[in-house]
Design a protein around this motif. Structure first.
Motif, PDB file in Angstrom:
ATOM      1  N   THR A 113     -18.479  55.323 -25.297  1.00 34.10           N
ATOM      2  CA  THR A 113     -18.518  54.260 -24.292  1.00 34.10           C
ATOM      3  C   THR A 113     -17.846  53.009 -24.842  1.00 34.10           C
ATOM      4  O   THR A 113     -17.075  52.348 -24.136  1.00 34.10           O
ATOM      5  N   GLU A 114     -18.126  52.686 -26.088  1.00 29.92           N
ATOM      6  CA  GLU A 114     -17.478  51.534 -26.722  1.00 29.92           C
ATOM      7  C   GLU A 114     -15.963  51.705 -26.725  1.00 29.92           C
ATOM      8  O   GLU A 114     -15.224  50.749 -26.459  1.00 29.92           O
ATOM      9  N   HIS A 115     -15.500  52.906 -26.999  1.00 32.31           N
ATOM     10  CA  HIS A 115     -14.062  53.194 -27.004  1.00 32.31           C
ATOM     11  C   HIS A 115     -13.477  53.007 -25.600  1.00 32.31           C
ATOM     12  O   HIS A 115     -12.393  52.437 -25.445  1.00 32.31           O
ATOM     13  N   ALA A 116     -14.188  53.488 -24.583  1.00 26.82           N
ATOM     14  CA  ALA A 116     -13.713  53.345 -23.195  1.00 26.82           C
ATOM     15  C   ALA A 116     -13.618  51.868 -22.811  1.00 26.82           C
ATOM     16  O   ALA A 116     -12.649  51.451 -22.166  1.00 26.82           O
ATOM     17  N   ILE A 117     -14.600  51.082 -23.213  1.00 22.24           N
ATOM     18  CA  ILE A 117     -14.584  49.648 -22.913  1.00 22.24           C
ATOM     19  C   ILE A 117     -13.434  48.970 -23.647  1.00 22.24           C
ATOM     20  O   ILE A 117     -12.734  48.125 -23.078  1.00 22.24           O
ATOM     21  N   ALA A 118     -13.225  49.340 -24.899  1.00 21.99           N
ATOM     22  CA  ALA A 118     -12.114  48.768 -25.663  1.00 21.99           C
ATOM     23  C   ALA A 118     -10.775  49.073 -24.988  1.00 21.99           C
ATOM     24  O   ALA A 118      -9.888  48.211 -24.933  1.00 21.99           O
ATOM     25  N   ALA A 119     -10.632  50.267 -24.438  1.00 23.98           N
ATOM     26  CA  ALA A 119      -9.396  50.637 -23.738  1.00 23.98           C
ATOM     27  C   ALA A 119      -9.210  49.769 -22.490  1.00 23.98           C
ATOM     28  O   ALA A 119      -8.088  49.349 -22.179  1.00 23.98           O
ATOM     29  N   VAL A 120     -10.306  49.486 -21.785  1.00 26.60           N
ATOM     30  CA  VAL A 120     -10.236  48.626 -20.600  1.00 26.60           C
ATOM     31  C   VAL A 120      -9.812  47.220 -21.002  1.00 26.60           C
ATOM     32  O   VAL A 120      -8.950  46.605 -20.366  1.00 26.60           O
ATOM     33  N   LEU A 121     -10.408  46.699 -22.064  1.00 24.66           N
ATOM     34  CA  LEU A 121     -10.069  45.349 -22.521  1.00 24.66           C
ATOM     35  C   LEU A 121      -8.619  45.273 -22.982  1.00 24.66           C
ATOM     36  O   LEU A 121      -7.917  44.294 -22.697  1.00 24.66           O
ATOM     37  N   GLU A 122      -8.163  46.295 -23.675  1.00 24.47           N
ATOM     38  CA  GLU A 122      -6.761  46.346 -24.130  1.00 24.47           C
ATOM     39  C   GLU A 122      -5.821  46.382 -22.925  1.00 24.47           C
ATOM     40  O   GLU A 122      -4.814  45.683 -22.900  1.00 24.47           O
ATOM     41  N   GLU A 123      -6.170  47.186 -21.954  1.00 29.13           N
ATOM     42  CA  GLU A 123      -5.367  47.283 -20.735  1.00 29.13           C
ATOM     43  C   GLU A 123      -5.304  45.928 -20.027  1.00 29.13           C
ATOM     44  O   GLU A 123      -4.244  45.511 -19.552  1.00 29.13           O
ATOM     45  N   SER A 124      -6.425  45.228 -19.986  1.00 24.09           N
ATOM     46  CA  SER A 124      -6.463  43.905 -19.353  1.00 24.09           C
ATOM     47  C   SER A 124      -5.569  42.920 -20.096  1.00 24.09           C
ATOM     48  O   SER A 124      -4.852  42.139 -19.478  1.00 24.09           O
ATOM     49  N   ARG A 125      -5.599  42.963 -21.420  1.00 22.03           N
ATOM     50  CA  ARG A 125      -4.744  42.089 -22.217  1.00 22.03           C
ATOM     51  C   ARG A 125      -3.272  42.418 -21.980  1.00 22.03           C
ATOM     52  O   ARG A 125      -2.444  41.517 -21.836  1.00 22.03           O
ATOM     53  N   ASP A 126      -2.950  43.696 -21.927  1.00 23.47           N
ATOM     54  CA  ASP A 126      -1.563  44.118 -21.682  1.00 23.47           C
ATOM     55  C   ASP A 126      -1.074  43.668 -20.314  1.00 23.47           C
ATOM     56  O   ASP A 126       0.060  43.200 -20.170  1.00 23.47           O
ATOM     57  N   LEU A 127      -1.931  43.788 -19.310  1.00 24.11           N
ATOM     58  CA  LEU A 127      -1.562  43.343 -17.962  1.00 24.11           C
ATOM     59  C   LEU A 127      -1.353  41.835 -17.912  1.00 24.11           C
ATOM     60  O   LEU A 127      -0.428  41.341 -17.288  1.00 24.11           O
ATOM     61  N   ALA A 128      -2.248  41.105 -18.587  1.00 25.20           N
ATOM     62  CA  ALA A 128      -2.122  39.649 -18.614  1.00 25.20           C
ATOM     63  C   ALA A 128      -0.825  39.238 -19.317  1.00 25.20           C
ATOM     64  O   ALA A 128      -0.115  38.350 -18.848  1.00 25.20           O
ATOM     65  N   ALA A 129      -0.506  39.911 -20.413  1.00 26.18           N
ATOM     66  CA  ALA A 129       0.721  39.601 -21.138  1.00 26.18           C
ATOM     67  C   ALA A 129       1.955  39.933 -20.292  1.00 26.18           C
ATOM     68  O   ALA A 129       2.940  39.187 -20.297  1.00 26.18           O
ATOM     69  N   ALA A 130       1.895  41.021 -19.560  1.00 29.17           N
ATOM     70  CA  ALA A 130       3.028  41.416 -18.730  1.00 29.17           C
ATOM     71  C   ALA A 130       3.257  40.435 -17.590  1.00 29.17           C
ATOM     72  O   ALA A 130       4.391  40.247 -17.133  1.00 29.17           O
ATOM     73  N   HIS A 131       2.200  39.765 -17.161  1.00 31.52           N
ATOM     74  CA  HIS A 131       2.315  38.793 -16.084  1.00 31.52           C
ATOM     75  C   HIS A 131       2.458  37.361 -16.608  1.00 31.52           C
ATOM     76  O   HIS A 131       2.410  36.412 -15.851  1.00 31.52           O
ATOM     77  N   GLY A 132       2.573  37.231 -17.919  1.00 31.71           N
ATOM     78  CA  GLY A 132       2.758  35.909 -18.518  1.00 31.71           C
ATOM     79  C   GLY A 132       1.500  35.077 -18.582  1.00 31.71           C
ATOM     80  O   GLY A 132       1.577  33.864 -18.751  1.00 31.71           O
ATOM     81  N   ASP A 133       0.332  35.743 -18.444  1.00 33.27           N
ATOM     82  CA  ASP A 133      -0.938  35.010 -18.477  1.00 33.27           C
ATOM     83  C   ASP A 133      -1.490  34.850 -19.885  1.00 33.27           C
ATOM     84  O   ASP A 133      -2.492  34.189 -20.079  1.00 33.27           O
ATOM     85  N   ALA A 134      -0.869  35.467 -20.850  1.00 34.83           N
ATOM     86  CA  ALA A 134      -1.428  35.436 -22.209  1.00 34.83           C
ATOM     87  C   ALA A 134      -0.938  34.264 -22.993  1.00 34.83           C
ATOM     88  O   ALA A 134       0.045  33.679 -22.800  1.00 34.83           O
TER      89      ALA A 134
END
Length: 134
Positions: A113-134
């Motif tokens: 479960t911790e791994h699944a959550i980490a993947a979600v958080l990583e995905e969120s960071r990647d999306l934010a970076a792709a949209h220039g939000d990071a």
């Protein structure tokens, strides 16, 4: 699969909910385990193959979580469903919910479960970076 869906449709809430029968504690736990197994199986079946049915998989998982909100396997299923369906906000919602539930019940979170959550958080960071939000 239809038999499992029919069986799940017969479940009306948490077994023995609100009742204090000492003899029913182990029976209740066994029933919850079997319900979670059925829901997990349905979610797996609905997401398999070339034409997954994300809505049916999601509905089964959410139904299962209504019955047993502490079933981590169902949260992992929910996160995987939302990620595969491209529903990033749904994956974040599932991750937040399992985190809230494990904290509320003082449950140690499973490493998967911790791994699944980490993947979600990583995905969120990647999306934010792709949209220039990071």
């Amino acid at each position: 699969m239809k038999d499992l869906e029919a069986a799940l449709s017969l479940v009306r809430g948490r077994p023995f909910d609100g009742q204090e029968y000492p003899w029913a504690v182990s029976v209740q736990q066994e029933m919850l385990s079997r319900i979670v197994d059925v829901v997990h199986t349905l979610a797996t079946w609905h997401t398999a193959g070339d034409t997954p049915d994300w809505d049916a998989a999601r509905a089964a998982v959410l139904r299962g979580l209504d019955i047993d909100e502490t079933a981590e396997v169902l949260y992992r299923d929910w996160i995987a469903i939302e990620q595969a369906a491209g529903n990033h906000s749904g994956a974040r919602k599932a991750a937040a919910r399992v985190t809230e539930v494990t904290r509320a019940y003082h449950i140690s979170m499973d490493a998967r479960t911790e791994h699944a959550i980490a993947a979600v958080l990583e995905e969120s960071r990647d999306l934010a970076a792709a949209h220039g939000d990071a």
